[in-house]
Write a protein that holds these residues in place. Structure first.
Motif, PDB file in Angstrom:
ATOM      1  N   THR A 150       0.851  -1.183   0.000  1.00 10.47           N
ATOM      2  CA  THR A 150       0.000   0.000   0.000  1.00 10.47           C
ATOM      3  C   THR A 150       0.887   1.233   0.000  1.00 10.47           C
ATOM      4  O   THR A 150       1.979   1.238   0.577  1.00 10.47           O
ATOM      5  N   VAL A 151       0.400   2.255  -0.671  1.00  6.96           N
ATOM      6  CA  VAL A 151       1.053   3.560  -0.670  1.00  6.96           C
ATOM      7  C   VAL A 151      -0.028   4.567  -1.065  1.00  6.96           C
ATOM      8  O   VAL A 151      -0.814   4.295  -1.972  1.00  6.96           O
ATOM      9  N   PRO A 152      -0.123   5.696  -0.369  1.00  6.57           N
ATOM     10  CA  PRO A 152      -1.161   6.664  -0.754  1.00  6.57           C
ATOM     11  C   PRO A 152      -0.858   7.322  -2.095  1.00  6.57           C
ATOM     12  O   PRO A 152       0.147   8.024  -2.228  1.00  6.57           O
ATOM     13  N   LEU A 153      -1.704   7.067  -3.082  1.00  8.78           N
ATOM     14  CA  LEU A 153      -1.523   7.658  -4.411  1.00  8.78           C
ATOM     15  C   LEU A 153      -2.241   9.010  -4.433  1.00  8.78           C
ATOM     16  O   LEU A 153      -3.276   9.192  -5.072  1.00  8.78           O
ATOM     17  N   ILE A 154      -1.654   9.945  -3.741  1.00 10.39           N
ATOM     18  CA  ILE A 154      -2.273  11.250  -3.515  1.00 10.39           C
ATOM     19  C   ILE A 154      -2.462  12.014  -4.819  1.00 10.39           C
ATOM     20  O   ILE A 154      -3.475  12.683  -5.043  1.00 10.39           O
ATOM     21  N   ASN A 155      -1.484  11.928  -5.706  1.00 10.11           N
ATOM     22  CA  ASN A 155      -1.540  12.727  -6.934  1.00 10.11           C
ATOM     23  C   ASN A 155      -2.412  12.113  -8.021  1.00 10.11           C
ATOM     24  O   ASN A 155      -2.735  12.782  -9.000  1.00 10.11           O
ATOM     25  N   LYS A 156      -2.755  10.848  -7.887  1.00 13.63           N
ATOM     26  CA  LYS A 156      -3.607  10.148  -8.854  1.00 13.63           C
ATOM     27  C   LYS A 156      -3.123  10.384 -10.291  1.00 13.63           C
ATOM     28  O   LYS A 156      -2.024   9.956 -10.643  1.00 13.63           O
ATOM     29  N   GLU A 157      -3.898  11.073 -11.130  1.00 10.77           N
ATOM     30  CA  GLU A 157      -3.514  11.261 -12.531  1.00 10.77           C
ATOM     31  C   GLU A 157      -2.369  12.255 -12.715  1.00 10.77           C
ATOM     32  O   GLU A 157      -1.773  12.326 -13.793  1.00 10.77           O
ATOM     33  N   ARG A 158      -2.070  13.033 -11.686  1.00 12.86           N
ATOM     34  CA  ARG A 158      -0.981  14.005 -11.800  1.00 12.86           C
ATOM     35  C   ARG A 158       0.367  13.325 -11.606  1.00 12.86           C
ATOM     36  O   ARG A 158       0.481  12.249 -11.040  1.00 12.86           O
ATOM     37  N   THR A 159       1.415  13.989 -12.057  1.00 12.20           N
ATOM     38  CA  THR A 159       2.762  13.440 -11.977  1.00 12.20           C
ATOM     39  C   THR A 159       3.220  13.314 -10.521  1.00 12.20           C
ATOM     40  O   THR A 159       2.923  14.175  -9.695  1.00 12.20           O
ATOM     41  N   THR A 160       3.928  12.262 -10.226  1.00 13.46           N
ATOM     42  CA  THR A 160       4.529  12.084  -8.903  1.00 13.46           C
ATOM     43  C   THR A 160       5.440  13.262  -8.569  1.00 13.46           C
ATOM     44  O   THR A 160       6.189  13.739  -9.419  1.00 13.46           O
ATOM     45  N   VAL A 192       7.712  12.313   4.852  1.00 12.52           N
ATOM     46  CA  VAL A 192       7.138  11.968   3.550  1.00 12.52           C
ATOM     47  C   VAL A 192       8.086  12.478   2.472  1.00 12.52           C
ATOM     48  O   VAL A 192       8.427  13.663   2.437  1.00 12.52           O
ATOM     49  N   THR A 193       8.521  11.583   1.602  1.00 11.59           N
ATOM     50  CA  THR A 193       9.507  11.935   0.580  1.00 11.59           C
ATOM     51  C   THR A 193       8.894  12.072  -0.815  1.00 11.59           C
ATOM     52  O   THR A 193       9.468  12.757  -1.664  1.00 11.59           O
ATOM     53  N   PHE A 194       7.750  11.426  -1.046  1.00  6.07           N
ATOM     54  CA  PHE A 194       7.104  11.505  -2.363  1.00  6.07           C
ATOM     55  C   PHE A 194       5.590  11.525  -2.200  1.00  6.07           C
ATOM     56  O   PHE A 194       5.036  10.847  -1.328  1.00  6.07           O
ATOM     57  N   HIS A 195       4.935  12.301  -3.033  1.00  4.90           N
ATOM     58  CA  HIS A 195       3.502  12.193  -3.264  1.00  4.90           C
ATOM     59  C   HIS A 195       3.349  11.507  -4.618  1.00  4.90           C
ATOM     60  O   HIS A 195       3.580  12.114  -5.668  1.00  4.90           O
ATOM     61  N   TYR A 196       2.958  10.242  -4.591  1.00  2.60           N
ATOM     62  CA  TYR A 196       2.915   9.441  -5.816  1.00  2.60           C
ATOM     63  C   TYR A 196       1.618   9.637  -6.580  1.00  2.60           C
ATOM     64  O   TYR A 196       0.557   9.892  -6.015  1.00  2.60           O
ATOM     65  N   GLY A 197       1.730   9.474  -7.895  1.00  3.05           N
ATOM     66  CA  GLY A 197       0.575   9.369  -8.768  1.00  3.05           C
ATOM     67  C   GLY A 197       0.540   7.985  -9.381  1.00  3.05           C
ATOM     68  O   GLY A 197       1.363   7.115  -9.061  1.00  3.05           O
TER      69      GLY A 197
END
Length: 237
Positions: A150-160, A192-197
């Motif tokens: 699991t990882v929160p895909l906060i950005n969804k369609e937007r770029t990581t 937190v190091t990345f907000h992933y999409g």
């Protein structure tokens, strides 16, 4: 106490008929199993492990940074070949500290092709060099093995987006608003190091060659409903 939501259902983490109770509108951390106190993402992960790997109890499994409930506890209790690791720093890597093997996901001491499954729950958004971590996870997996996480895909369609990095002296530099999440061995939490999409699947493939599927489950009968509920399965070809 403000009421939000509750329902009867079946918890795949404790294998019991339970009541799921949410007393906060942020279901991801507050939609709780009345028996084992698991939260939705843990139940979603365990559901998919059992769906795709029904013989999981016979497999060689490494879990990085487990908690003491939910899927982590079930895997620990049911899988004789389960190894749990935490990261305590670069000294004494590979040794057992406080009951856990000391491992840096970016540079592990495990031998090649050691595991059938690698499990991480909300860990990858705290890794400074995810390319190295995915590459190392693939290295330690047997052919046909999988990283389920699991990882929160906060950005969804937007770029990581990169959220924080290390400077030349290994000090944390936040590029955005300072953000920490809970850490089972550090009361300060983990940066937190990345907000992933959704483009995380490309990062994983380019880093490791693993092919990734993203699963989103909404099933209140299993207590699986929340924000950022995605479970990713990356398979080593």
């Amino acid at each position: 106490m403000k009421y939000y939501f509750e329902n009867d259902g079946y918890c795949v983490c404790c294998d019991k008929n339970v009541k799921f109770i949410a007393t906060n509108s942020w279901y991801r951390d507050n939609y709780i199993c009345s028996n084992c106190k698991s939260i939705p993402r843990e139940r979603a992960l365990m559901y998919l492990i059992e769906k795709f790997y029904p013989n999981y109890n016979l497999l060689d499994i490494h879990e990085s940074s487990p908690c003491k409930r939910g899927a982590s506890l079930k895997l620990q209790n049911k899988c004789p070949n389960y190894i749990a690791s935490q990261y305590y720093g670069e000294s004494d890597k590979g040794k057992i500290i406080n009951g856990y093997r000391n491992e840096n996901l970016e540079s592990q001491t495990f031998k090649d092709e050691s595991f059938d499954l690698v499990i991480t729950q909300d860990v990858m958004e705290h890794i400074f060099n995810p390319q190295s971590a995915f590459r190392e996870i693939s290295r330690t997996l047997k052919p046909g093995g999988a990283h389920i996480f699991t990882v929160p895909l906060i950005n969804k369609e937007r770029t990581t987006e990169c959220w924080a990095k290390l400077d030349d002296n290994n000090n944390i530099i936040f590029l955005k608003e300072e953000e920490y999440h809970g850490n089972p061995i550090n009361p300060k939490g983990s940066p937190v190091t990345f907000h992933y999409g959704y483009d995380i699947v490309d990062l994983i493939y380019k880093s490791s060659g693993m092919v990734t599927q993203i699963f989103t489950i909404d099933n209140v009968d299993l207590g699986i409903r929340a924000e950022y509920i995605d479970v990713l399965i990356s398979r080593k070809i």
